[in-house]
Design a protein around this motif. Structure first.
Motif: not given
Length: 59
Positions: A24-44
């Motif tokens: 889970a610690v190793r995947q944290r950065r990837a999860a944060a990237g997916h969360l940011l991408r999803g937020a950007c898609y939602g805002i757009g």
């Protein structure tokens, strides 16, 4: 019959939870990237929807 000395010891639940925690610690950065991408898609999507509604009201 004797046990083979080359076999690893069976994994315990504690070992599994530690491995899961490290994964889970190793995947944290990837999860944060997916969360940011999803937020950007939602805002757009929201911005485009508001723009379309505004255009429809003006016509």
């Amino acid at each position: 019959m004797r046990d083979s000395p080359g076999l690893p010891a069976p994994r315990t639940a504690d070992t599994r939870t530690k491995r899961l925690g490290r994964w889970a610690v190793r995947q944290r950065r990837a999860a944060a990237g997916h969360l940011l991408r999803g937020a950007c898609y939602g805002i757009g999507t929201g911005a485009v929807s508001l723009l379309v509604l505004w255009i429809q009201e003006r016509l």
